[in-house]
Write a protein that holds these residues in place. Structure first.
Motif, PDB file in Angstrom:
ATOM      1  N   ASP A   1       0.829  -1.200   0.000  1.00 20.13           N
ATOM      2  CA  ASP A   1       0.000   0.000   0.000  1.00 20.13           C
ATOM      3  C   ASP A   1       0.865   1.251   0.000  1.00 20.13           C
ATOM      4  N   THR A   2       0.605   2.149  -0.941  1.00 17.84           N
ATOM      5  CA  THR A   2       1.473   3.320  -1.084  1.00 17.84           C
ATOM      6  C   THR A   2       1.161   4.410  -0.069  1.00 17.84           C
ATOM      7  N   LEU A   3       0.074   4.295   0.652  1.00 20.36           N
ATOM      8  CA  LEU A   3      -0.242   5.235   1.717  1.00 20.36           C
ATOM      9  C   LEU A   3       0.046   4.536   3.042  1.00 20.36           C
ATOM     10  N   VAL A   4       1.005   5.061   3.782  1.00 20.65           N
ATOM     11  CA  VAL A   4       1.407   4.408   5.025  1.00 20.65           C
ATOM     12  C   VAL A   4       1.084   5.307   6.208  1.00 20.65           C
ATOM     13  N   GLN A   5       0.667   4.666   7.261  1.00 16.14           N
ATOM     14  CA  GLN A   5       0.325   5.388   8.484  1.00 16.14           C
ATOM     15  C   GLN A   5       1.469   5.263   9.473  1.00 16.14           C
ATOM     16  N   GLY A   6       1.685   6.315  10.243  1.00 16.24           N
ATOM     17  CA  GLY A   6       2.747   6.284  11.227  1.00 16.24           C
ATOM     18  C   GLY A   6       2.242   6.692  12.595  1.00 16.24           C
ATOM     19  N   ILE A   7       3.198   7.014  13.441  1.00 17.89           N
ATOM     20  CA  ILE A   7       2.837   7.434  14.784  1.00 17.89           C
ATOM     21  C   ILE A   7       2.469   8.907  14.796  1.00 17.89           C
ATOM     22  N   LYS A   8       1.838   9.340  15.880  1.00 13.89           N
ATOM     23  CA  LYS A   8       1.505  10.751  16.105  1.00 13.89           C
ATOM     24  C   LYS A   8       0.579  11.325  15.030  1.00 13.89           C
ATOM     25  N   GLY A   9      -0.183  10.482  14.350  1.00  6.15           N
ATOM     26  CA  GLY A   9      -1.143  10.963  13.360  1.00  6.15           C
ATOM     27  C   GLY A   9      -0.566  11.305  12.002  1.00  6.15           C
TER      28      GLY A   9
END
Lengths: 110, 114
Positions: free
Chosen positions: A54-62
């Motif tokens: 998936d080319t959209l990645v989620q991380g920490i702190k929003g």
């Protein structure tokens, strides 16, 4: 040559505003991409990573980032910035040897 | 959450002296790294270390630099004869097995050469 470009040296936003930090890379193979954040006097904290899929990645702190192969970009975004997000942000590419950009200093006004 | 720890946080040394920077990587990690950041410049790769040997080094990492894993927990960077231009923040990092494991960084050692 492998390289990372962060075209914005310094960005100032108001608290609650949206944020996008730009990152462009040059890398021969499929890139592993990272965003790190550095608060004053601190080390580098990993915000998020892209390896594949998936080319959209989620991380920490929003935070989130989108990998766009056609544009060789991996821009970092946050919909609503908090005052505590003020820091220096580094984009990096590589596997065992990370190549860093020059960083973007984020300032947040109340 | 496990973290990489570095000591000391600040080291002041006379030019020409030897200095050893110490790092304790995350315990189940197998790959270890040193980077440096000269004030106002980008973070630069120095060396990577795996299975008790250097796996890659940059052109910055010349003969005055060496790395060692003296026991099961520590990872050290030695600079044999320091120069003024060695003044920088030095970061240790470690990563787990597999090529898709991110590197986790310590808080760094600020090295000041007088």
């Amino acid at each position: 040559a492998q390289s990372v470009t962060q075209p914005d040296i310094h960005i100032t936003v108001s608290e609650g505003a949206s944020l996008e930090l730009r990152c462009n890379y040059s890398y021969g193979a499929t890139p592993y991409l990272f965003w790190y954040v550095q608060s004053p006097g601190q080390g580098l904290q990993l915000l998020l990573k892209y390896f594949s899929g998936d080319t959209l990645v989620q991380g920490i702190k929003g935070f989130e980032a989108e990998f766009k192969r056609s544009q060789s970009s991996f821009n970092l975004r946050k919909p609503s910035v908090h005052w505590s997000d003020a820091a220096e942000y580094f984009c990096a590419v590589g596997a065992r040897k990370l190549i860093f950009g020059t960083g973007t200093r984020l300032q947040v006004f109340p | 959450e496990p973290e990489v720890t570095q000591t000391p946080s600040h080291q002041v040394t006379q030019m020409g002296q030897e200095v050893i920077l110490r790092c304790v990587p995350i315990s189940n990690h197998l790959y270890f790294y040193w980077y440096r950041q000269i004030l106002g410049q980008k973070v630069e790769f120095l060396v990577s270390f795996y299975n008790n040997e250097i796996s890659e080094k940059s052109e910055i990492f010349d003969d005055q630099f060496s790395v060692e894993r003296p026991d099961g927990s520590n990872f050290t960077l030695k600079i044999r004869s320091t120069k003024l231009e060695d003044s920088a923040m030095y970061f240790c990092a470690s990563s787990g097995p597999g090529s898709n494991q991110p590197q986790h960084f310590g808080d760094g050692t600020r090295l000041s050469i007088l």
